[in-house]
Design a protein around this motif. Structure first.
Motif, PDB file in Angstrom:
ATOM      1  N   PHE A 246       0.840  -1.209   0.000  1.00 32.46           N
ATOM      2  CA  PHE A 246       0.000   0.000   0.000  1.00 32.46           C
ATOM      3  C   PHE A 246       0.872   1.256   0.000  1.00 32.46           C
ATOM      4  O   PHE A 246       0.606   2.214  -0.724  1.00 32.46           O
ATOM      5  N   ALA A 247       1.925   1.246   0.828  1.00 32.87           N
ATOM      6  CA  ALA A 247       2.818   2.406   0.901  1.00 32.87           C
ATOM      7  C   ALA A 247       3.516   2.643  -0.430  1.00 32.87           C
ATOM      8  O   ALA A 247       3.627   3.782  -0.901  1.00 32.87           O
ATOM      9  N   GLY A 248       3.997   1.565  -1.054  1.00 33.71           N
ATOM     10  CA  GLY A 248       4.662   1.689  -2.348  1.00 33.71           C
ATOM     11  C   GLY A 248       3.760   2.290  -3.407  1.00 33.71           C
ATOM     12  O   GLY A 248       4.200   3.109  -4.238  1.00 33.71           O
ATOM     13  N   LEU A 249       2.491   1.916  -3.387  1.00 30.30           N
ATOM     14  CA  LEU A 249       1.532   2.488  -4.339  1.00 30.30           C
ATOM     15  C   LEU A 249       1.331   3.979  -4.089  1.00 30.30           C
ATOM     16  O   LEU A 249       1.092   4.746  -5.032  1.00 30.30           O
ATOM     17  N   GLY A 250       1.446   4.389  -2.826  1.00 27.40           N
ATOM     18  CA  GLY A 250       1.386   5.822  -2.532  1.00 27.40           C
ATOM     19  C   GLY A 250       2.516   6.572  -3.219  1.00 27.40           C
ATOM     20  O   GLY A 250       2.327   7.679  -3.736  1.00 27.40           O
TER      21      GLY A 250
END
Length: 349
Positions: A246-250
Protein backbone atom coordinates in the motif's frame (compact mmCIF):
# COMPACT_ATOMS: atom_id res chain seq x y z
CA UNK A 1 -26.76 6.58 22.75
CA UNK A 2 -25.73 3.80 20.35
CA UNK A 3 -22.10 2.76 19.97
CA UNK A 4 -22.19 3.50 16.24
CA UNK A 5 -23.44 7.05 16.84
CA UNK A 6 -20.70 7.59 19.44
CA UNK A 7 -18.06 6.36 16.96
CA UNK A 8 -19.32 8.91 14.43
CA UNK A 9 -19.57 11.80 16.89
CA UNK A 10 -16.10 11.40 18.45
CA UNK A 11 -14.10 12.41 15.32
CA UNK A 12 -16.65 15.10 14.40
CA UNK A 13 -16.40 16.69 17.85
CA UNK A 14 -12.61 16.36 17.71
CA UNK A 15 -12.55 18.24 14.40
CA UNK A 16 -14.85 20.94 15.75
CA UNK A 17 -12.77 21.39 18.91
CA UNK A 18 -9.59 21.55 16.82
CA UNK A 19 -11.07 24.28 14.60
CA UNK A 20 -12.36 26.26 17.60
CA UNK A 21 -9.04 26.20 19.45
CA UNK A 22 -7.24 26.88 16.17
CA UNK A 23 -9.36 30.01 15.83
CA UNK A 24 -8.37 31.03 19.36
CA UNK A 25 -4.69 30.52 18.49
CA UNK A 26 -5.14 32.71 15.40
CA UNK A 27 -6.85 35.43 17.43
CA UNK A 28 -4.20 35.39 20.15
CA UNK A 29 -1.49 35.57 17.46
CA UNK A 30 -3.07 38.70 16.02
CA UNK A 31 -4.81 37.17 12.98
CA UNK A 32 -8.47 37.23 12.06
CA UNK A 33 -9.83 33.67 12.44
CA UNK A 34 -12.73 34.30 10.06
CA UNK A 35 -10.40 35.59 7.33
CA UNK A 36 -8.09 32.65 8.00
CA UNK A 37 -10.79 30.00 7.66
CA UNK A 38 -12.30 31.71 4.61
CA UNK A 39 -8.86 31.59 2.99
CA UNK A 40 -8.56 27.93 4.00
CA UNK A 41 -11.96 27.18 2.43
CA UNK A 42 -11.02 29.04 -0.76
CA UNK A 43 -7.77 27.11 -0.94
CA UNK A 44 -9.82 23.91 -1.07
CA UNK A 45 -12.96 24.81 -3.04
CA UNK A 46 -12.38 28.22 -4.66
CA UNK A 47 -12.38 26.91 -8.26
CA UNK A 48 -11.86 23.77 -10.32
CA UNK A 49 -8.08 24.14 -10.17
CA UNK A 50 -7.92 24.22 -6.36
CA UNK A 51 -10.39 21.33 -6.12
CA UNK A 52 -8.25 19.31 -8.53
CA UNK A 53 -5.13 20.06 -6.50
CA UNK A 54 -6.98 19.09 -3.31
CA UNK A 55 -7.89 15.70 -4.75
CA UNK A 56 -4.30 15.30 -5.93
CA UNK A 57 -3.05 16.04 -2.40
CA UNK A 58 -5.50 13.59 -0.84
CA UNK A 59 -4.56 10.63 -3.07
CA UNK A 60 -1.16 9.61 -1.60
CA UNK A 61 -2.49 10.19 1.93
CA UNK A 62 -5.10 7.50 1.34
CA UNK A 63 -2.36 4.96 0.57
CA UNK A 64 -0.10 5.96 3.46
CA UNK A 65 -3.09 5.87 5.83
CA UNK A 66 -4.11 2.42 4.57
CA UNK A 67 -0.54 1.16 5.02
CA UNK A 68 -0.41 2.26 8.66
CA UNK A 69 -3.97 1.11 9.37
CA UNK A 70 -3.50 -2.34 7.83
CA UNK A 71 -0.42 -3.02 9.92
CA UNK A 72 -2.12 -1.75 13.07
CA UNK A 73 -5.21 -3.89 12.49
CA UNK A 74 -2.89 -6.91 12.38
CA UNK A 75 -1.07 -6.02 15.60
CA UNK A 76 1.92 -4.24 14.05
CA UNK A 77 3.05 -0.60 14.12
CA UNK A 78 4.55 0.24 10.73
CA UNK A 79 6.51 3.47 11.20
CA UNK A 80 8.41 2.71 7.99
CA UNK A 81 5.68 3.79 5.56
CA UNK A 82 7.79 6.81 4.58
CA UNK A 83 10.71 4.62 3.48
CA UNK A 84 8.45 2.12 1.73
CA UNK A 85 6.69 4.95 -0.08
CA UNK A 86 9.85 6.50 -1.50
CA UNK A 87 11.11 3.08 -2.58
CA UNK A 88 7.83 2.62 -4.46
CA UNK A 89 8.18 6.13 -5.89
CA UNK A 90 11.60 5.33 -7.32
CA UNK A 91 10.51 1.95 -8.71
CA UNK A 92 7.52 3.49 -10.50
CA UNK A 93 9.61 6.41 -11.82
CA UNK A 94 12.26 4.03 -13.17
CA UNK A 95 9.79 1.71 -14.88
CA UNK A 96 7.97 4.75 -16.26
CA UNK A 97 11.07 6.19 -17.95
CA UNK A 98 13.10 3.05 -18.74
CA UNK A 99 10.54 1.20 -20.87
CA UNK A 100 8.28 2.12 -23.76
CA UNK A 101 5.11 0.06 -23.59
CA UNK A 102 1.43 0.49 -24.49
CA UNK A 103 -0.36 2.47 -21.77
CA UNK A 104 -2.64 -0.45 -20.94
CA UNK A 105 0.48 -2.42 -19.96
CA UNK A 106 2.87 0.32 -18.87
CA UNK A 107 0.74 1.79 -16.06
CA UNK A 108 -0.08 -1.58 -14.41
CA UNK A 109 3.58 -2.69 -14.65
CA UNK A 110 4.76 0.55 -13.02
CA UNK A 111 2.15 0.19 -10.27
CA UNK A 112 3.14 -3.43 -9.64
CA UNK A 113 6.81 -2.41 -9.48
CA UNK A 114 5.99 0.27 -6.89
CA UNK A 115 3.91 -2.13 -4.79
CA UNK A 116 6.67 -4.76 -5.00
CA UNK A 117 9.37 -2.27 -3.95
CA UNK A 118 7.34 -1.12 -0.94
CA UNK A 119 6.49 -4.71 -0.04
CA UNK A 120 10.14 -5.77 -0.26
CA UNK A 121 11.24 -2.90 1.98
CA UNK A 122 8.56 -3.90 4.52
CA UNK A 123 9.48 -7.58 4.25
CA UNK A 124 12.77 -6.97 6.08
CA UNK A 125 11.30 -5.67 9.37
CA UNK A 126 8.53 -8.29 9.06
CA UNK A 127 11.10 -11.08 8.81
CA UNK A 128 13.14 -9.72 11.72
CA UNK A 129 9.99 -9.43 13.81
CA UNK A 130 8.83 -12.95 12.99
CA UNK A 131 12.16 -14.78 13.28
CA UNK A 132 14.15 -12.78 15.83
CA UNK A 133 11.45 -10.84 17.72
CA UNK A 134 13.09 -7.54 16.80
CA UNK A 135 10.56 -4.77 17.40
CA UNK A 136 9.21 -3.46 14.09
CA UNK A 137 9.10 0.17 15.30
CA UNK A 138 12.87 0.30 15.78
CA UNK A 139 13.66 -1.42 12.48
CA UNK A 140 11.18 0.58 10.38
CA UNK A 141 12.38 3.91 11.78
CA UNK A 142 15.98 3.07 10.87
CA UNK A 143 14.92 1.82 7.43
CA UNK A 144 13.29 5.17 6.66
CA UNK A 145 16.69 6.83 6.75
CA UNK A 146 18.29 3.93 4.90
CA UNK A 147 15.67 4.25 2.15
CA UNK A 148 16.31 7.99 1.84
CA UNK A 149 20.03 7.54 1.15
CA UNK A 150 19.60 4.42 -1.00
CA UNK A 151 17.05 6.22 -3.17
CA UNK A 152 19.27 9.30 -3.57
CA UNK A 153 22.19 7.10 -4.61
CA UNK A 154 20.07 5.15 -7.10
CA UNK A 155 18.69 8.36 -8.61
CA UNK A 156 22.26 9.43 -9.31
CA UNK A 157 23.00 6.09 -10.97
CA UNK A 158 19.79 6.01 -13.04
CA UNK A 159 20.06 9.64 -14.17
CA UNK A 160 23.79 9.59 -14.86
CA UNK A 161 24.66 11.94 -12.01
CA UNK A 162 21.68 14.29 -12.32
CA UNK A 163 19.49 15.47 -9.47
CA UNK A 164 16.35 13.79 -10.81
CA UNK A 165 15.26 10.95 -13.03
CA UNK A 166 14.05 11.58 -16.56
CA UNK A 167 10.37 12.33 -17.04
CA UNK A 168 8.29 9.17 -17.43
CA UNK A 169 6.86 8.28 -20.82
CA UNK A 170 3.34 9.45 -21.50
CA UNK A 171 2.21 5.83 -21.64
CA UNK A 172 3.01 5.46 -17.92
CA UNK A 173 1.38 8.70 -16.80
CA UNK A 174 -1.79 8.77 -14.72
CA UNK A 175 -2.60 12.27 -15.93
CA UNK A 176 -5.05 12.85 -18.76
CA UNK A 177 -6.18 15.67 -21.03
CA UNK A 178 -9.73 15.16 -19.80
CA UNK A 179 -8.83 15.77 -16.13
CA UNK A 180 -6.61 18.72 -17.03
CA UNK A 181 -9.45 20.29 -19.01
CA UNK A 182 -12.10 19.97 -16.31
CA UNK A 183 -9.75 21.13 -13.51
CA UNK A 184 -8.10 24.05 -15.31
CA UNK A 185 -4.78 22.21 -15.74
CA UNK A 186 -4.33 21.05 -12.17
CA UNK A 187 -2.15 18.00 -11.43
CA UNK A 188 -5.14 15.83 -10.54
CA UNK A 189 -4.78 12.34 -12.01
CA UNK A 190 -6.52 8.98 -12.23
CA UNK A 191 -4.69 7.79 -9.14
CA UNK A 192 -7.63 8.86 -6.99
CA UNK A 193 -9.69 6.04 -8.53
CA UNK A 194 -6.90 3.56 -7.75
CA UNK A 195 -6.88 4.88 -4.17
CA UNK A 196 -10.64 4.31 -3.83
CA UNK A 197 -10.15 0.78 -5.16
CA UNK A 198 -7.39 0.22 -2.58
CA UNK A 199 -9.81 1.21 0.20
CA UNK A 200 -12.28 -1.42 -0.99
CA UNK A 201 -9.52 -4.03 -1.34
CA UNK A 202 -8.32 -3.48 2.23
CA UNK A 203 -11.89 -3.74 3.53
CA UNK A 204 -12.45 -6.93 1.54
CA UNK A 205 -9.21 -8.55 2.74
CA UNK A 206 -9.87 -7.80 6.41
CA UNK A 207 -13.61 -8.46 6.49
CA UNK A 208 -14.36 -11.06 3.83
CA UNK A 209 -11.38 -13.39 3.57
CA UNK A 210 -9.84 -16.15 5.66
CA UNK A 211 -6.49 -14.41 5.27
CA UNK A 212 -7.88 -11.25 6.86
CA UNK A 213 -9.36 -13.23 9.74
CA UNK A 214 -6.02 -14.91 10.41
CA UNK A 215 -4.09 -11.65 10.20
CA UNK A 216 -6.42 -9.97 12.71
CA UNK A 217 -6.39 -13.02 14.97
CA UNK A 218 -2.59 -13.10 15.07
CA UNK A 219 -2.54 -9.38 15.84
CA UNK A 220 -5.08 -9.80 18.63
CA UNK A 221 -3.52 -12.84 20.32
CA UNK A 222 -0.49 -14.65 18.94
CA UNK A 223 -0.57 -17.50 21.44
CA UNK A 224 -4.24 -18.31 20.85
CA UNK A 225 -3.71 -18.11 17.08
CA UNK A 226 -0.77 -20.50 17.24
CA UNK A 227 -2.80 -22.87 19.42
CA UNK A 228 -5.56 -22.75 16.78
CA UNK A 229 -3.06 -23.93 14.15
CA UNK A 230 -2.27 -20.61 12.43
CA UNK A 231 1.24 -19.89 11.18
CA UNK A 232 2.05 -16.82 13.27
CA UNK A 233 5.41 -16.01 11.66
CA UNK A 234 4.02 -16.24 8.12
CA UNK A 235 1.12 -13.93 9.00
CA UNK A 236 3.39 -11.34 10.63
CA UNK A 237 5.55 -11.19 7.51
CA UNK A 238 2.53 -11.14 5.21
CA UNK A 239 0.91 -8.30 7.15
CA UNK A 240 4.03 -6.16 6.79
CA UNK A 241 4.35 -7.04 3.09
CA UNK A 242 0.75 -6.01 2.33
CA UNK A 243 1.19 -2.82 4.37
CA UNK A 244 4.37 -2.03 2.44
CA UNK A 245 2.60 -2.65 -0.88
CA UNK A 246 0.00 0.00 0.00
CA UNK A 247 2.82 2.41 0.90
CA UNK A 248 4.66 1.69 -2.35
CA UNK A 249 1.53 2.49 -4.34
CA UNK A 250 1.39 5.82 -2.53
CA UNK A 251 4.82 6.56 -3.96
CA UNK A 252 3.61 5.55 -7.42
CA UNK A 253 0.98 8.28 -7.23
CA UNK A 254 3.75 10.87 -6.97
CA UNK A 255 5.91 9.25 -9.66
CA UNK A 256 3.20 8.62 -12.24
CA UNK A 257 0.84 11.45 -11.40
CA UNK A 258 1.98 14.49 -9.45
CA UNK A 259 5.63 14.92 -10.53
CA UNK A 260 6.13 12.32 -13.30
CA UNK A 261 9.73 11.84 -12.12
CA UNK A 262 11.69 11.66 -8.87
CA UNK A 263 14.19 14.16 -7.52
CA UNK A 264 16.80 13.55 -4.84
CA UNK A 265 15.34 14.06 -1.40
CA UNK A 266 17.07 16.19 1.22
CA UNK A 267 14.53 15.18 3.86
CA UNK A 268 11.46 12.98 4.17
CA UNK A 269 8.39 13.71 2.06
CA UNK A 270 6.26 13.66 5.20
CA UNK A 271 3.52 11.66 3.47
CA UNK A 272 4.45 8.42 5.20
CA UNK A 273 4.59 10.01 8.65
CA UNK A 274 1.35 11.88 8.01
CA UNK A 275 -0.19 8.49 7.23
CA UNK A 276 0.01 7.72 10.96
CA UNK A 277 -2.22 10.70 11.68
CA UNK A 278 -4.58 9.78 8.82
CA UNK A 279 -4.93 6.23 10.18
CA UNK A 280 -5.56 7.60 13.66
CA UNK A 281 -8.23 9.98 12.37
CA UNK A 282 -9.84 7.08 10.51
CA UNK A 283 -9.77 4.75 13.54
CA UNK A 284 -7.73 2.29 11.40
CA UNK A 285 -10.84 1.45 9.37
CA UNK A 286 -10.54 1.50 5.53
CA UNK A 287 -13.40 3.92 4.91
CA UNK A 288 -12.42 5.90 7.99
CA UNK A 289 -8.93 6.29 6.51
CA UNK A 290 -10.53 7.63 3.33
CA UNK A 291 -12.35 10.32 5.33
CA UNK A 292 -9.23 11.06 7.37
CA UNK A 293 -7.17 11.48 4.20
CA UNK A 294 -9.81 13.80 2.72
CA UNK A 295 -9.68 15.99 5.83
CA UNK A 296 -5.90 15.89 6.11
CA UNK A 297 -5.24 16.51 2.41
CA UNK A 298 -7.83 19.28 2.22
CA UNK A 299 -6.36 21.09 5.23
CA UNK A 300 -2.82 20.73 3.88
CA UNK A 301 -3.70 22.01 0.42
CA UNK A 302 -6.11 24.72 1.60
CA UNK A 303 -3.56 25.94 4.11
CA UNK A 304 -1.25 26.97 1.28
CA UNK A 305 -3.72 29.74 0.44
CA UNK A 306 -3.83 31.22 3.95
CA UNK A 307 -0.57 33.26 3.83
CA UNK A 308 -1.38 34.97 0.52
CA UNK A 309 -5.09 35.65 1.12
CA UNK A 310 -5.26 36.25 4.87
CA UNK A 311 -1.65 36.70 5.93
CA UNK A 312 -1.96 33.70 8.24
CA UNK A 313 1.18 31.50 8.31
CA UNK A 314 0.79 27.89 7.21
CA UNK A 315 2.06 26.82 10.64
CA UNK A 316 -1.43 27.67 11.93
CA UNK A 317 -2.84 24.88 9.74
CA UNK A 318 -0.30 22.50 11.26
CA UNK A 319 -1.49 23.58 14.71
CA UNK A 320 -5.14 22.94 13.76
CA UNK A 321 -4.26 19.49 12.39
CA UNK A 322 -2.24 18.71 15.52
CA UNK A 323 -5.14 19.79 17.72
CA UNK A 324 -7.59 17.59 15.80
CA UNK A 325 -5.23 14.62 16.16
CA UNK A 326 -4.83 15.40 19.86
CA UNK A 327 -8.57 15.35 20.43
CA UNK A 328 -8.98 12.15 18.38
CA UNK A 329 -6.22 10.55 20.44
CA UNK A 330 -8.04 11.77 23.56
CA UNK A 331 -11.27 10.38 22.15
CA UNK A 332 -11.80 8.23 25.22
CA UNK A 333 -12.67 11.36 27.22
CA UNK A 334 -15.13 12.54 24.56
CA UNK A 335 -16.57 9.02 24.32
CA UNK A 336 -17.15 8.82 28.09
CA UNK A 337 -18.77 12.28 28.08
CA UNK A 338 -21.12 11.30 25.24
CA UNK A 339 -22.07 8.02 26.89
CA UNK A 340 -22.81 9.77 30.18
CA UNK A 341 -24.85 12.40 28.35
CA UNK A 342 -26.82 9.68 26.55
CA UNK A 343 -27.38 7.77 29.79
CA UNK A 344 -28.56 10.93 31.56
CA UNK A 345 -31.06 11.71 28.81
CA UNK A 346 -32.35 8.15 28.94
CA UNK A 347 -32.87 8.40 32.70
CA UNK A 348 -34.71 11.71 32.33
CA UNK A 349 -37.15 10.09 29.92
Amino acid sequence: MSKRLVNILVPLISILLGLIIGAIVMAVSGFNPIDGYVALWNGIFMDTYTMGETVRQITPYIFSGLAVAFAFRTGLFNIGVEGQLIMGWLAAAWVGQAFELPAVIHVPVALIAAAAAGALWAFIPGLLKAKLQVHEVIVTIMMNYTALHVVNALIGVISGGEERTEKIHESASLRSDFLETITDYSRMHWGFLIALLAVVIMWFILQKTTLGYELKAVGFNKNASEYAGMNVNKNIILAMVISGAFAGLGGAMEALGTFENMSKLHASTGIGFDGIAVALLGANQPFGVLLGAILFGALKNGGLNMPSEAGVPTEIVSIVIALIIFFVASGYIIRVALERFGKKRKEEK
